[in-house]
Design a protein around this motif. Sequence first.
Motif, PDB file in Angstrom:
ATOM      1  N   ALA A  15       0.882  -1.191   0.051  1.00 45.11           N
ATOM      2  CA  ALA A  15      -0.082   0.125  -0.097  1.00 45.11           C
ATOM      3  C   ALA A  15       0.959   1.531  -0.078  1.00 45.11           C
ATOM      4  O   ALA A  15       0.513   2.355   0.446  1.00 45.11           O
ATOM      5  CB  ALA A  15      -0.955   0.008   1.051  1.00 45.11           C
ATOM      6  N   LYS A  18       2.468   1.642  -5.194  1.00 42.22           N
ATOM      7  CA  LYS A  18       3.231   1.117  -6.336  1.00 42.22           C
ATOM      8  C   LYS A  18       2.207   1.224  -7.521  1.00 42.22           C
ATOM      9  O   LYS A  18       2.675   1.564  -8.495  1.00 42.22           O
ATOM     10  CB  LYS A  18       3.772  -0.548  -5.930  1.00 42.22           C
ATOM     11  N   GLY A  19       0.788   0.558  -7.333  1.00 45.62           N
ATOM     12  CA  GLY A  19      -0.012   0.446  -8.294  1.00 45.62           C
ATOM     13  C   GLY A  19      -0.511   1.827  -8.891  1.00 45.62           C
ATOM     14  O   GLY A  19      -0.648   2.194 -10.010  1.00 45.62           O
ATOM     15  N   THR A  20      -0.557   2.750  -8.093  1.00 42.30           N
ATOM     16  CA  THR A  20      -0.807   4.218  -8.378  1.00 42.30           C
ATOM     17  C   THR A  20       0.180   4.763  -9.220  1.00 42.30           C
ATOM     18  O   THR A  20       0.034   5.572 -10.317  1.00 42.30           O
ATOM     19  CB  THR A  20      -1.185   4.998  -7.131  1.00 42.30           C
ATOM     20  N   THR A  36       2.623  -8.612 -10.300  1.00 40.41           N
ATOM     21  CA  THR A  36       2.199 -10.147  -9.958  1.00 40.41           C
ATOM     22  C   THR A  36       1.127  -9.859  -8.927  1.00 40.41           C
ATOM     23  O   THR A  36       0.531 -10.876  -9.168  1.00 40.41           O
ATOM     24  CB  THR A  36       3.446 -10.720  -9.030  1.00 40.41           C
ATOM     25  N   ARG A  41      -4.293 -11.890  -8.658  1.00 41.64           N
ATOM     26  CA  ARG A  41      -5.650 -11.842  -8.355  1.00 41.64           C
ATOM     27  C   ARG A  41      -6.466 -12.241  -9.349  1.00 41.64           C
ATOM     28  O   ARG A  41      -7.708 -12.432  -9.210  1.00 41.64           O
ATOM     29  CB  ARG A  41      -5.982 -10.100  -8.046  1.00 41.64           C
ATOM     30  N   GLU A  62       0.171 -13.549   3.228  1.00 42.63           N
ATOM     31  CA  GLU A  62       1.650 -14.242   3.093  1.00 42.63           C
ATOM     32  C   GLU A  62       1.992 -14.203   1.634  1.00 42.63           C
ATOM     33  O   GLU A  62       1.137 -13.987   0.724  1.00 42.63           O
ATOM     34  CB  GLU A  62       1.463 -15.535   3.419  1.00 42.63           C
ATOM     35  N   VAL A  64       3.359 -15.580  -1.813  1.00 42.59           N
ATOM     36  CA  VAL A  64       2.707 -16.927  -2.605  1.00 42.59           C
ATOM     37  C   VAL A  64       4.166 -17.463  -2.847  1.00 42.59           C
ATOM     38  O   VAL A  64       5.485 -16.753  -3.001  1.00 42.59           O
ATOM     39  CB  VAL A  64       2.168 -16.549  -3.917  1.00 42.59           C
ATOM     40  N   GLY A  91       6.009  -5.189  -7.795  1.00 45.63           N
ATOM     41  CA  GLY A  91       5.948  -6.144  -6.870  1.00 45.63           C
ATOM     42  C   GLY A  91       6.656  -7.527  -7.073  1.00 45.63           C
ATOM     43  O   GLY A  91       6.543  -8.415  -6.624  1.00 45.63           O
ATOM     44  N   ARG A  94      10.628  -9.874  -5.371  1.00 48.49           N
ATOM     45  CA  ARG A  94      10.419  -9.742  -3.930  1.00 48.49           C
ATOM     46  C   ARG A  94      11.020 -10.385  -2.823  1.00 48.49           C
ATOM     47  O   ARG A  94      11.160 -10.182  -1.789  1.00 48.49           O
ATOM     48  CB  ARG A  94       8.821  -9.849  -3.626  1.00 48.49           C
ATOM     49  N   GLN A  98      13.727 -15.046  -6.034  1.00 48.50           N
ATOM     50  CA  GLN A  98      13.104 -14.305  -7.109  1.00 48.50           C
ATOM     51  C   GLN A  98      14.157 -13.425  -7.802  1.00 48.50           C
ATOM     52  O   GLN A  98      14.190 -13.233  -9.256  1.00 48.50           O
ATOM     53  CB  GLN A  98      11.727 -13.478  -6.965  1.00 48.50           C
ATOM     54  N   ARG A 129      -8.353   2.214   0.703  1.00 46.59           N
ATOM     55  CA  ARG A 129      -8.157   1.848  -0.635  1.00 46.59           C
ATOM     56  C   ARG A 129      -9.564   1.171  -1.128  1.00 46.59           C
ATOM     57  O   ARG A 129     -10.081   0.222  -0.426  1.00 46.59           O
ATOM     58  CB  ARG A 129      -7.084   0.801  -0.699  1.00 46.59           C
ATOM     59  N   TYR A 139      -8.643   3.597  -6.172  1.00 45.99           N
ATOM     60  CA  TYR A 139      -9.053   4.831  -5.218  1.00 45.99           C
ATOM     61  C   TYR A 139      -8.360   4.888  -3.905  1.00 45.99           C
ATOM     62  O   TYR A 139      -8.437   3.834  -3.281  1.00 45.99           O
ATOM     63  CB  TYR A 139     -10.622   5.289  -5.417  1.00 45.99           C
ATOM     64  N   ARG A 160     -10.267  -5.089  -1.060  1.00 45.81           N
ATOM     65  CA  ARG A 160      -9.400  -6.214  -1.267  1.00 45.81           C
ATOM     66  C   ARG A 160      -9.569  -7.397   0.107  1.00 45.81           C
ATOM     67  O   ARG A 160      -9.486  -6.594   1.177  1.00 45.81           O
ATOM     68  CB  ARG A 160      -7.935  -5.909  -1.485  1.00 45.81           C
ATOM     69  N   ARG A 171       2.041  -8.661   5.820  1.00 50.41           N
ATOM     70  CA  ARG A 171       2.568  -8.276   4.488  1.00 50.41           C
ATOM     71  C   ARG A 171       3.703  -7.202   4.711  1.00 50.41           C
ATOM     72  O   ARG A 171       4.773  -7.293   4.232  1.00 50.41           O
ATOM     73  CB  ARG A 171       1.567  -7.545   3.617  1.00 50.41           C
ATOM     74  N   ARG A 197       4.648  11.819   0.451  1.00 48.57           N
ATOM     75  CA  ARG A 197       4.089  12.740  -0.471  1.00 48.57           C
ATOM     76  C   ARG A 197       2.945  12.496  -1.309  1.00 48.57           C
ATOM     77  O   ARG A 197       2.404  11.442  -1.399  1.00 48.57           O
ATOM     78  CB  ARG A 197       5.217  13.530  -1.237  1.00 48.57           C
TER      79      ARG A 197
END
Length: 224
Positions: A15, A18-20, A36, A41, A62, A64, A91, A94, A98, A129, A139, A160, A171, A197
């Motif tokens: 949170a 990253k996605g934003t 990922t 999902r 956790e 995967v 993501g 990680r 990997q 979120r 959002y 989620r 997480r 920020r």
Amino acid sequence: SEHRPLRIILAGPPASGKGTQAALLVERYGLVHISTGDMLRAAVEAGSELGLAAKKYMDAGELVPDELVIGLMQQRMAAPDVQTSGWLLDGFPRTAAQIVAMDAAGIEPDLVISLDVPFEILKERVSGRRLDPETGRIYHLRFDPPPASDKALLDRLIQRSDDDVQKLAVRFENYRENVDALRQRYGAIMAEIDGRRSKEQVFENITRAVGMLRMRRSWQMKRS
Ligand code: AP5
């Protein structure tokens, strides 16, 4: 040229944005966004074999297991669009395993962006979120609210299954255990960005890091 496809890894705690930021980066630079989390999902939603295997880990916050995530990535990275347009890995990688898999496949980023956000702020971000399952748009009820006039959108927004403070703590702990592996491997090309920020300010700092990368490349071109 200095405009050969960019290859960027976007890292940061859960949170942290990253996605934003990924959505903004994709729009600006035309990169292929490879998340990922989103892919897993989607697999859960589709009820595929991978989805069934991943669901219990994800619901608990956790990680995967590496072999599942690595297999998924290798498939995706082999697609032609990834080769021609450049990529933004969101993501992944990680864990140390990997990272080893990336190296073994010869997949080398130009830049690693690491968003830095403290736990207290992550708590606020995770609880507000909301996700539009139709578009994937993220959002936040307070910081990036959906338009109040769009009733259809408001009705379909989802939260989620891993977005509560207890699972966030799990997480976050997983993130802390693995962040050194990333720093060790990619420290020399890592830009640490203050993610506390506003969305716009964070994006400006990221584009500055990308601009510096491009400038370095063009100098190297002129010297060679
Ligand atoms: P994943 O989907 O990658 O989850 P995550 O890392 O926990 O990251 P998030 O998606 O929760 O957050 P984000 O950083 O994208 O933040 P966002 O932009 O949404 O992974 C989910 C699960 O899948 C994992 O737990 C694991 O089980 C599995 N998985 C995935 N990858 C794996 C891997 N490589 N190996 C093993 N397992 C893996 O922003 C959050 C909120 O804050 C939003 O509401 C947003 O609007 C708001 N916001 C964003 N930026 C700002 C800002 N600057 N100011 C104010 N609010 C903001």
